[in-house]
Scaffold this motif. Structure first.
Motif, short mmCIF file in Angstrom:
data_model
loop_
_atom_site.label_atom_id
_atom_site.label_comp_id
_atom_site.label_asym_id
_atom_site.label_seq_id
_atom_site.Cartn_x
_atom_site.Cartn_y
_atom_site.Cartn_z
N VAL A 266 1.10 -0.96 0.05
CA VAL A 266 -0.08 -0.33 -0.07
C VAL A 266 0.92 1.36 -0.13
CG1 VAL A 266 -2.40 1.42 0.76
CG2 VAL A 266 -1.46 -1.45 2.41
N VAL A 267 0.94 2.06 -1.39
CA VAL A 267 2.17 3.12 -1.47
C VAL A 267 1.29 4.81 -1.03
CG1 VAL A 267 3.69 4.36 -2.77
CG2 VAL A 267 3.22 1.94 -2.98
N VAL A 268 1.12 5.30 -0.41
CA VAL A 268 0.39 6.71 0.86
C VAL A 268 1.79 7.09 0.52
CG1 VAL A 268 -1.02 7.66 1.66
CG2 VAL A 268 -0.93 4.75 1.27
N ASP A 269 2.27 8.59 -0.60
CA ASP A 269 2.43 9.62 -0.23
C ASP A 269 2.01 10.73 -0.14
OD1 ASP A 269 5.32 10.81 0.14
OD2 ASP A 269 6.04 9.56 -2.00
N PRO A 270 2.56 11.69 1.07
CA PRO A 270 2.32 13.13 0.83
C PRO A 270 3.02 13.53 -0.32
CG PRO A 270 2.15 12.16 3.17
CD PRO A 270 2.73 11.25 2.56
N SER A 271 4.53 13.12 -0.24
CA SER A 271 4.68 14.00 -1.58
C SER A 271 4.30 13.47 -2.91
CB SER A 271 6.52 13.19 -1.41
OG SER A 271 6.18 11.95 -2.36
N LEU A 272 3.12 12.78 -3.21
CA LEU A 272 2.47 12.54 -4.17
C LEU A 272 1.10 13.40 -4.21
CD1 LEU A 272 3.06 8.58 -4.61
CD2 LEU A 272 4.48 10.68 -5.46
N ASP A 273 0.24 14.06 -2.98
CA ASP A 273 -0.24 14.27 -3.10
C ASP A 273 -0.46 15.49 -4.31
OD1 ASP A 273 -2.50 15.77 -2.13
OD2 ASP A 273 -1.83 16.45 -0.27
N PRO B 38 -17.75 17.94 0.36
CA PRO B 38 -17.08 17.98 0.69
C PRO B 38 -18.29 17.78 1.99
CG PRO B 38 -16.97 19.99 0.22
CD PRO B 38 -17.82 20.13 -0.72
N GLY B 39 -18.01 16.32 3.04
CA GLY B 39 -18.28 15.62 3.95
C GLY B 39 -19.18 14.88 3.85
N GLU B 40 -19.56 15.05 2.51
CA GLU B 40 -20.71 13.38 1.96
C GLU B 40 -19.76 12.92 1.62
OE1 GLU B 40 -22.89 14.97 -0.74
OE2 GLU B 40 -24.09 16.47 0.60
N VAL B 41 -20.26 10.87 1.43
CA VAL B 41 -19.66 10.12 0.79
C VAL B 41 -19.85 10.21 -0.57
CG1 VAL B 41 -20.21 8.40 1.11
CG2 VAL B 41 -20.54 8.68 2.55
N PRO B 42 -18.78 9.78 -1.24
CA PRO B 42 -18.60 10.15 -2.92
C PRO B 42 -19.82 9.07 -3.74
CG PRO B 42 -16.14 10.00 -2.29
CD PRO B 42 -17.61 9.83 -1.06
N VAL B 43 -19.96 9.72 -4.81
CA VAL B 43 -21.31 8.71 -5.63
C VAL B 43 -20.03 8.70 -6.93
CG1 VAL B 43 -22.58 7.70 -3.81
CG2 VAL B 43 -23.16 9.85 -5.82
N PRO B 44 -20.58 7.30 -7.71
CA PRO B 44 -19.34 7.59 -9.06
C PRO B 44 -20.08 8.36 -9.75
CG PRO B 44 -19.79 4.57 -8.02
CD PRO B 44 -20.36 6.32 -6.89
N LEU C 282 -9.57 8.73 1.35
CA LEU C 282 -10.37 10.07 1.59
C LEU C 282 -9.90 10.63 2.51
CD1 LEU C 282 -13.52 9.28 -0.61
CD2 LEU C 282 -11.33 10.50 -1.41
N GLY C 283 -9.67 8.99 3.42
CA GLY C 283 -9.61 9.26 4.98
C GLY C 283 -8.03 9.72 5.08
N ARG C 284 -7.57 10.11 4.02
CA ARG C 284 -6.07 9.90 4.53
C ARG C 284 -5.75 11.47 3.12
NH1 ARG C 284 -7.09 5.05 5.95
NH2 ARG C 284 -5.72 4.73 7.45
N LYS C 285 -6.35 11.87 2.56
CA LYS C 285 -6.85 13.39 1.54
C LYS C 285 -4.81 12.50 0.45
CE LYS C 285 -8.06 16.05 4.08
NZ LYS C 285 -8.28 17.26 4.88
N MET C 286 -4.95 10.75 0.72
CA MET C 286 -3.51 10.78 -0.56
C MET C 286 -4.06 9.55 -1.27
SD MET C 286 -0.58 11.14 3.28
CE MET C 286 -0.68 12.01 4.06
N ALA C 287 -3.30 9.41 -2.27
CA ALA C 287 -2.62 8.62 -3.38
C ALA C 287 -2.46 7.56 -2.26
CB ALA C 287 -2.62 9.22 -4.49
N ALA C 288 -3.50 5.93 -3.40
CA ALA C 288 -1.96 4.32 -2.82
C ALA C 288 -2.59 3.25 -3.69
CB ALA C 288 -3.29 4.52 -1.37
N LEU C 289 -1.76 2.94 -3.36
CA LEU C 289 -1.41 1.68 -4.72
C LEU C 289 -1.97 0.16 -3.51
CD1 LEU C 289 1.98 1.32 -7.28
CD2 LEU C 289 0.04 -0.57 -6.20
N GLN D 170 -8.46 21.78 -0.03
CA GLN D 170 -7.96 20.61 0.38
C GLN D 170 -9.44 19.84 1.14
OE1 GLN D 170 -5.15 20.03 -0.74
NE2 GLN D 170 -5.80 22.51 -1.28
N GLU D 171 -10.13 19.70 0.98
CA GLU D 171 -11.51 19.03 1.53
C GLU D 171 -11.60 17.98 -0.05
OE1 GLU D 171 -12.19 18.62 4.64
OE2 GLU D 171 -10.63 20.05 4.71
N PRO D 172 -11.90 16.81 0.65
CA PRO D 172 -12.05 15.99 -0.60
C PRO D 172 -13.77 15.86 -1.23
CG PRO D 172 -10.90 14.73 1.17
CD PRO D 172 -11.76 16.09 2.10
#
Length: 527
Positions: free
Chosen positions: A104-111, A185-191, A216-223, A257-259
């Motif tokens: 699981v690659v999570v990196d703020p530098s990739l924010d 912002p603050g809502e659960v996103p849907v497709p 979304l909980g971390r506001k960061m990309a993940a692999l 900076q809100e999802p």
């Protein structure tokens, strides 16, 4: 080193010290321009404790996305020196709350907020662009990448932007499914849009909610290189049901900076074929791409909000003074139905029927277009609501949608100003000879009304409904040319201005059961 990529290597660490850098004198030698000559040092003690130390590198040393000068390592971490990626695994170490599964690659530098696509494209020669040109359909990928910003920034509605987004994803990434999820912002996103590469139906849930929530909980990309064995999402039954093998997800963040959503892509289990893996380059691209999409979505949403606000403001300007409009816009621009005390003014042109008989219809329209601006200005100046025109008559209200303590006094002051405005208009008519002189008679009444939008979905109009509206019209009929006549309820709430009224004989008006006590206001010009 470089987990999930073609050049992946493993280095076993025994007790001792290991330097990482781009010269051959290092224990871990990687010829890469983002590394310093001696970039970082790993120290492994006899008891199994491991420390990572930055050696004053130019491009930094990172543990789980955080830049460090020195850090103690636990069981699992995602490490990065410059642009070179490492997965660190120490199965004998105790589990730590900050441990990260290397898959699981999570990196703020990739924010995405820090890694816009233009930045990636300008980093010619760095790992990202070099690897993209080497492994991602070289010429075609780079050619399309150069167009991404232009395409997403071009005008278009939100749905067009999202469809364009999926088309680009399938051009640039090796994915089986892709979805763009949106929400406030603050809502659960849907497709909002989703599709499969093979054109098959995407189904009701074309994504993993567990993965999207994680990102979304971390506001960061993940692999997620192997979703079935990942400790954070292995319990998700939907992953098995959907046959997801690997996935990537990047958040869409607005200006604050809100999802506001996410881009989700995955690869499905292909029976009889080796699993395909994502690498760091894929995640870097998706992160940068998500940044561009977030800007495009945010801009499209902003355009829609501005257009809606402009339309709403334009509609409000037909009825309300600027101060009322500002208050309404701050409250969201909505006009809920309310019951409130109000003062209603009804103004009519004396002898208008005879005037129409002497003029052609076109001339009457020209006359009214010269007359109404003069009297409406008095309504606006005293912060009244212009409710409607009824032929040559004008209906205005004070107290709806916003109330003031002196609404009755404002309405009477407006009536006097309207009489003065008609006098000035007559001077212009005498000077130019365009139209004959006129006089208006005005009635004012105070009482309870219900106020709000009425009509159909195709045509709405703000209006007040109540007996007092009809009463103002009847009092207007009592007033003579050039007069302003008010009822007892208006006089009682005028304050000091009530001294400037003259009682009239008790009057009976049509449609009202009881005789009325009315007053003529001093200061109105008598025709």
């Amino acid at each position: 080193m470089r987990p999930g990529e073609g050049g992946e290597q493993q280095v076993e660490l025994s007790p001792g010290q290991y330097t990482i850098g781009r010269t051959q004198q290092n224990d871990v030698f990687i010829l890469h321009k983002s590394l310093s000559r001696q970039h970082a040092r790993l120290t492994v003690t006899e008891t199994g404790e491991v420390t990572l130390e930055d050696l004053g590198s130019k491009n930094g040393t990172f543990v789980d996305g955080m830049r460090v000068s020195e850090a103690s390592l636990g069981r699992r971490h995602y490490l990065k020196c410059g642009d070179v990626v490492f997965s660190y695994i120490n199965e004998e170490a105790p589990v730590s709350g900050r441990d990260t599964d290397p898959e699981v690659v999570v990196d703020p530098s990739l924010d995405p907020t820090r890694q816009p696509l233009e930045t990636m494209l300008s980093k010619t020669g760095t790992a990202s662009i070099h690897e993209l040109s080497a492994t991602h359909r070289a010429h075609e990928t780079l050619r399309v990448l150069l167009k991404v910003s232009e395409l997403l920034a071009s005008p278009g509605d939100l749905d067009d932007i999202l469809i364009r987004t999926l088309e680009l994803i399938f051009q640039l990434l090796d994915v089986d499914r892709a979805s763009v999820l949106l929400g406030e912002p603050g809502e659960v996103p849907v497709p909002r849009v989703a599709r499969r590469r093979d054109g098959q139906p995407v189904g009701q849930a074309p994504f993993s909610r567990r993965i999207v929530d994680y990102v979304l909980g971390r506001k960061m990309a993940a692999l997620f290189g192997d979703v079935r064995s990942d400790v954070r999402i292995a319990a998700a039954g939907s992953i098995v049901q959907q046959s997801i093998a690997a996935s990537m997800c990047a958040p869409l963040l607005n200006r604050d900076q809100e999802p506001i959503g996410a881009i989700y892509v995955d690869r499905l289990v292909s029976h009889g074929a080796p699993a395909r893996r994502y690498g760091q380059t894929d995640l870097e691209f998706l992160s940068a791409f998500a940044h561009q999409v977030a800007i495009a979505v945010d801009n499209a949403s902003l355009r829609m909000r501005l257009e809606t606000e402009a339309l709403r403001r334009s509609t409000l300007q037909r009825f309300f003074p600027p101060t009322t409009i500002e208050a309404l816009m701050k409250a969201g621009g909505e006009l809920p139905v309310t019951e409130t005390p109000a003062t209603v003014l009804f103004c009519d042109i004396s002898g208008f029927t005879a005037l129409c008989a002497r003029r052609r219809p076109r001339e009457i329209i020209e006359f009214l277009n010269a007359y109404f601006p003069a009297v409406v200005g008095a309504v606006v100046a005293h912060e009244g609501t212009l409710e409607k025109y009824i032929g040559d008559a004008l209906l205005a209200t004070w107290g709806a949608p916003l109330r003031h303590d002196d609404d009755a006094a404002r309405a009477v002051a407006a009536a006097l100003d309207m009489q003065r405005a008609v006098g000035e208009l007559n001077e212009d008519f005498r000077r130019t000879g365009r139209f004959e002189e006129i006089a208006v008679h005005i009635g004012v009444a105070t009482g309870a009304v219900a106020a709000g939008n009425i009509g159909s979905s195709q045509y709405l109009q703000y209006a007040t409904v109540g007996q007092v509206t009809t009463l103002a019209s009847r009092i207007c009929d009592v007033a003579g040319p050039g007069e302003v006549v008010i009822d007892e309820a208006t006089r009682a709430t005028m304050g000091a201005a009530a001294r400037e009224v003259i009682p009239l004989p008790v009057t009976t008006v049509r449609g009202h059961p009881n005789p009325l006590t009315l007053f003529r206001v001093r200061g109105a010009s008598v025709a």
